[in-house]
Design a protein around this motif. Structure first.
Motif, PDB file in Angstrom:
ATOM      1  N   PHE A  26       0.856  -1.103  -0.025  1.00  0.00           N
ATOM      2  CA  PHE A  26       0.062   0.074   0.163  1.00  0.00           C
ATOM      3  C   PHE A  26       0.965   1.293   0.049  1.00  0.00           C
ATOM      4  O   PHE A  26       0.565   2.363  -0.973  1.00  0.00           O
ATOM      5  N   LEU A  27       1.976   1.164   0.727  1.00  0.00           N
ATOM      6  CA  LEU A  27       3.005   2.398   0.873  1.00  0.00           C
ATOM      7  C   LEU A  27       3.830   2.313  -0.258  1.00  0.00           C
ATOM      8  O   LEU A  27       4.738   3.269  -0.180  1.00  0.00           O
ATOM      9  N   HIS A  28       3.950   1.311  -1.104  1.00  0.00           N
ATOM     10  CA  HIS A  28       5.087   1.239  -2.312  1.00  0.00           C
ATOM     11  C   HIS A  28       6.198   1.195  -1.545  1.00  0.00           C
ATOM     12  O   HIS A  28       7.309   2.047  -1.992  1.00  0.00           O
ATOM     13  N   MET A  29       6.616   0.389  -0.620  1.00  0.00           N
ATOM     14  CA  MET A  29       8.033   0.701  -0.028  1.00  0.00           C
ATOM     15  C   MET A  29       8.464  -1.026  -0.151  1.00  0.00           C
ATOM     16  O   MET A  29       8.085  -1.890  -0.556  1.00  0.00           O
ATOM     17  N   ALA A  30       9.829  -0.990  -0.083  1.00  0.00           N
ATOM     18  CA  ALA A  30      10.714  -2.207  -0.050  1.00  0.00           C
ATOM     19  C   ALA A  30      10.543  -3.108  -1.244  1.00  0.00           C
ATOM     20  O   ALA A  30      10.719  -4.293  -1.394  1.00  0.00           O
ATOM     21  N   GLY A  31      10.526  -2.433  -2.313  1.00  0.00           N
ATOM     22  CA  GLY A  31      10.322  -3.065  -3.526  1.00  0.00           C
ATOM     23  C   GLY A  31       9.030  -3.766  -3.984  1.00  0.00           C
ATOM     24  O   GLY A  31       8.903  -4.555  -4.981  1.00  0.00           O
ATOM     25  N   VAL A  32       8.019  -3.683  -3.020  1.00  0.00           N
ATOM     26  CA  VAL A  32       6.560  -4.080  -3.153  1.00  0.00           C
ATOM     27  C   VAL A  32       5.963  -3.346  -3.932  1.00  0.00           C
ATOM     28  O   VAL A  32       5.569  -2.376  -3.789  1.00  0.00           O
ATOM     29  N   ALA A  33       5.786  -3.895  -5.357  1.00  0.00           N
ATOM     30  CA  ALA A  33       4.955  -2.975  -6.183  1.00  0.00           C
ATOM     31  C   ALA A  33       3.515  -3.587  -6.495  1.00  0.00           C
ATOM     32  O   ALA A  33       3.216  -4.489  -7.332  1.00  0.00           O
ATOM     33  N   LEU A  34       2.563  -2.986  -5.541  1.00  0.00           N
ATOM     34  CA  LEU A  34       1.340  -3.431  -5.832  1.00  0.00           C
ATOM     35  C   LEU A  34       0.352  -2.174  -5.698  1.00  0.00           C
ATOM     36  O   LEU A  34       0.896  -1.143  -5.146  1.00  0.00           O
ATOM     37  N   SER A  35      -0.673  -2.252  -6.602  1.00  0.00           N
ATOM     38  CA  SER A  35      -1.544  -1.022  -6.527  1.00  0.00           C
ATOM     39  C   SER A  35      -2.359  -0.863  -5.241  1.00  0.00           C
ATOM     40  O   SER A  35      -2.347  -1.855  -4.448  1.00  0.00           O
ATOM     41  N   LYS A  36      -2.977   0.080  -4.986  1.00  0.00           N
ATOM     42  CA  LYS A  36      -3.730   0.289  -3.508  1.00  0.00           C
ATOM     43  C   LYS A  36      -4.721  -0.716  -3.467  1.00  0.00           C
ATOM     44  O   LYS A  36      -4.875  -1.088  -2.308  1.00  0.00           O
ATOM     45  N   ILE A  37      -5.442  -1.009  -4.670  1.00  0.00           N
ATOM     46  CA  ILE A  37      -6.603  -1.915  -4.477  1.00  0.00           C
ATOM     47  C   ILE A  37      -5.833  -3.627  -4.332  1.00  0.00           C
ATOM     48  O   ILE A  37      -6.437  -4.009  -3.594  1.00  0.00           O
ATOM     49  N   ASN A  38      -4.799  -3.675  -5.022  1.00  0.00           N
ATOM     50  CA  ASN A  38      -4.310  -4.984  -4.927  1.00  0.00           C
ATOM     51  C   ASN A  38      -3.638  -5.415  -3.667  1.00  0.00           C
ATOM     52  O   ASN A  38      -3.551  -6.568  -3.253  1.00  0.00           O
ATOM     53  N   SER A  39      -3.127  -4.350  -2.871  1.00  0.00           N
ATOM     54  CA  SER A  39      -2.499  -4.562  -1.693  1.00  0.00           C
ATOM     55  C   SER A  39      -3.626  -4.781  -0.515  1.00  0.00           C
ATOM     56  O   SER A  39      -3.199  -5.264   0.492  1.00  0.00           O
ATOM     57  N   LEU A  40      -4.756  -4.491  -0.671  1.00  0.00           N
ATOM     58  CA  LEU A  40      -5.897  -4.905   0.105  1.00  0.00           C
ATOM     59  C   LEU A  40      -6.018  -6.424   0.466  1.00  0.00           C
ATOM     60  O   LEU A  40      -6.479  -6.983   1.388  1.00  0.00           O
ATOM     61  N   VAL A  41      -5.789  -7.327  -0.672  1.00  0.00           N
ATOM     62  CA  VAL A  41      -6.161  -8.628  -0.601  1.00  0.00           C
ATOM     63  C   VAL A  41      -5.180  -9.235   0.555  1.00  0.00           C
ATOM     64  O   VAL A  41      -5.541  -9.916   1.271  1.00  0.00           O
ATOM     65  N   PRO A  42      -3.701  -9.090   0.301  1.00  0.00           N
ATOM     66  CA  PRO A  42      -2.928  -9.728   1.138  1.00  0.00           C
ATOM     67  C   PRO A  42      -3.064  -9.297   2.658  1.00  0.00           C
ATOM     68  O   PRO A  42      -3.043  -9.971   3.668  1.00  0.00           O
ATOM     69  N   PHE A  43      -3.630  -7.923   2.894  1.00  0.00           N
ATOM     70  CA  PHE A  43      -4.014  -7.251   3.968  1.00  0.00           C
ATOM     71  C   PHE A  43      -5.094  -7.921   4.666  1.00  0.00           C
ATOM     72  O   PHE A  43      -5.009  -8.417   5.855  1.00  0.00           O
ATOM     73  N   ALA A  44      -6.202  -8.166   3.896  1.00  0.00           N
ATOM     74  CA  ALA A  44      -7.494  -8.737   4.357  1.00  0.00           C
ATOM     75  C   ALA A  44      -7.141 -10.305   4.657  1.00  0.00           C
ATOM     76  O   ALA A  44      -7.576 -10.591   5.784  1.00  0.00           O
ATOM     77  N   VAL A  45      -6.385 -11.065   3.974  1.00  0.00           N
ATOM     78  CA  VAL A  45      -6.137 -12.277   4.175  1.00  0.00           C
ATOM     79  C   VAL A  45      -5.285 -12.495   5.611  1.00  0.00           C
ATOM     80  O   VAL A  45      -5.496 -13.343   6.402  1.00  0.00           O
ATOM     81  N   GLY A  46      -4.143 -11.386   5.732  1.00  0.00           N
ATOM     82  CA  GLY A  46      -3.328 -11.532   6.639  1.00  0.00           C
ATOM     83  C   GLY A  46      -4.035 -11.298   7.968  1.00  0.00           C
ATOM     84  O   GLY A  46      -3.977 -11.953   9.192  1.00  0.00           O
ATOM     85  N   LEU A  47      -5.217 -10.424   8.012  1.00  0.00           N
ATOM     86  CA  LEU A  47      -6.116 -10.077   9.020  1.00  0.00           C
ATOM     87  C   LEU A  47      -6.804 -11.321   9.548  1.00  0.00           C
ATOM     88  O   LEU A  47      -7.107 -11.778  10.639  1.00  0.00           O
ATOM     89  N   ILE A  48      -7.431 -11.911   8.434  1.00  0.00           N
ATOM     90  CA  ILE A  48      -8.218 -13.171   8.823  1.00  0.00           C
ATOM     91  C   ILE A  48      -7.398 -14.273   9.282  1.00  0.00           C
ATOM     92  O   ILE A  48      -7.756 -14.911  10.360  1.00  0.00           O
ATOM     93  N   PHE A  49      -6.201 -14.333   8.876  1.00  0.00           N
ATOM     94  CA  PHE A  49      -5.148 -15.643   9.333  1.00  0.00           C
ATOM     95  C   PHE A  49      -4.774 -15.170  10.809  1.00  0.00           C
ATOM     96  O   PHE A  49      -4.523 -16.119  11.569  1.00  0.00           O
ATOM     97  N   PHE A  50      -4.522 -13.935  11.058  1.00  0.00           N
ATOM     98  CA  PHE A  50      -4.163 -13.482  12.165  1.00  0.00           C
ATOM     99  C   PHE A  50      -5.154 -13.690  13.384  1.00  0.00           C
ATOM    100  O   PHE A  50      -4.803 -14.277  14.728  1.00  0.00           O
TER     101      PHE A  50
END
Length: 64
Positions: A26-50
Protein backbone atom coordinates in the motif's frame (compact mmCIF):
# COMPACT_ATOMS: atom_id res chain seq x y z
CA UNK A 1 2.20 -27.79 22.90
CA UNK A 2 -0.46 -29.65 20.99
CA UNK A 3 -1.26 -29.55 17.30
CA UNK A 4 -4.06 -26.97 17.52
CA UNK A 5 -1.85 -24.48 19.35
CA UNK A 6 0.99 -25.07 16.90
CA UNK A 7 -1.35 -24.53 13.95
CA UNK A 8 -2.69 -21.39 15.65
CA UNK A 9 0.83 -20.05 16.07
CA UNK A 10 1.60 -20.75 12.41
CA UNK A 11 -1.60 -18.98 11.33
CA UNK A 12 -0.73 -16.01 13.51
CA UNK A 13 2.75 -15.71 12.02
CA UNK A 14 1.38 -16.01 8.47
CA UNK A 15 -1.18 -13.34 9.34
CA UNK A 16 1.51 -10.97 10.55
CA UNK A 17 3.49 -11.55 7.35
CA UNK A 18 0.38 -10.89 5.24
CA UNK A 19 -0.44 -7.69 7.12
CA UNK A 20 3.12 -6.39 6.72
CA UNK A 21 3.21 -7.33 3.02
CA UNK A 22 -0.13 -5.60 2.40
CA UNK A 23 1.00 -2.49 4.25
CA UNK A 24 4.29 -2.35 2.34
CA UNK A 25 2.41 -2.77 -0.94
CA UNK A 26 0.00 0.00 0.00
CA UNK A 27 2.87 2.37 0.79
CA UNK A 28 5.02 1.22 -2.19
CA UNK A 29 8.00 0.48 0.02
CA UNK A 30 10.74 -2.17 0.03
CA UNK A 31 10.35 -3.05 -3.63
CA UNK A 32 6.77 -4.29 -3.25
CA UNK A 33 4.99 -2.96 -6.33
CA UNK A 34 1.26 -3.40 -5.75
CA UNK A 35 -1.54 -1.01 -6.56
CA UNK A 36 -3.59 0.29 -3.65
CA UNK A 37 -6.52 -1.99 -4.47
CA UNK A 38 -4.30 -5.06 -4.96
CA UNK A 39 -2.57 -4.46 -1.65
CA UNK A 40 -5.88 -4.89 0.18
CA UNK A 41 -6.02 -8.59 -0.67
CA UNK A 42 -2.92 -9.74 1.27
CA UNK A 43 -3.85 -7.32 4.05
CA UNK A 44 -7.37 -8.79 4.39
CA UNK A 45 -6.12 -12.38 4.20
CA UNK A 46 -3.45 -11.52 6.77
CA UNK A 47 -6.08 -10.12 9.12
CA UNK A 48 -8.20 -13.25 8.74
CA UNK A 49 -5.21 -15.53 9.40
CA UNK A 50 -4.06 -13.40 12.33
CA UNK A 51 -7.39 -13.37 14.14
CA UNK A 52 -8.09 -17.04 13.36
CA UNK A 53 -4.69 -17.98 14.80
CA UNK A 54 -5.15 -15.86 17.91
CA UNK A 55 -8.62 -17.33 18.54
CA UNK A 56 -7.34 -20.87 17.98
CA UNK A 57 -4.53 -20.39 20.49
CA UNK A 58 -6.89 -18.80 23.04
CA UNK A 59 -9.64 -21.39 22.66
CA UNK A 60 -7.37 -24.42 22.94
CA UNK A 61 -6.90 -25.59 26.49
CA UNK A 62 -3.65 -26.98 27.87
CA UNK A 63 -3.43 -30.67 28.64
CA UNK A 64 -0.76 -32.13 30.83
Amino acid sequence: MNQKRTFGAILTILGIIGIIYGALGFLHMAGVALSKINSLVPFAVGLIFFFAGINLVKATGDRA
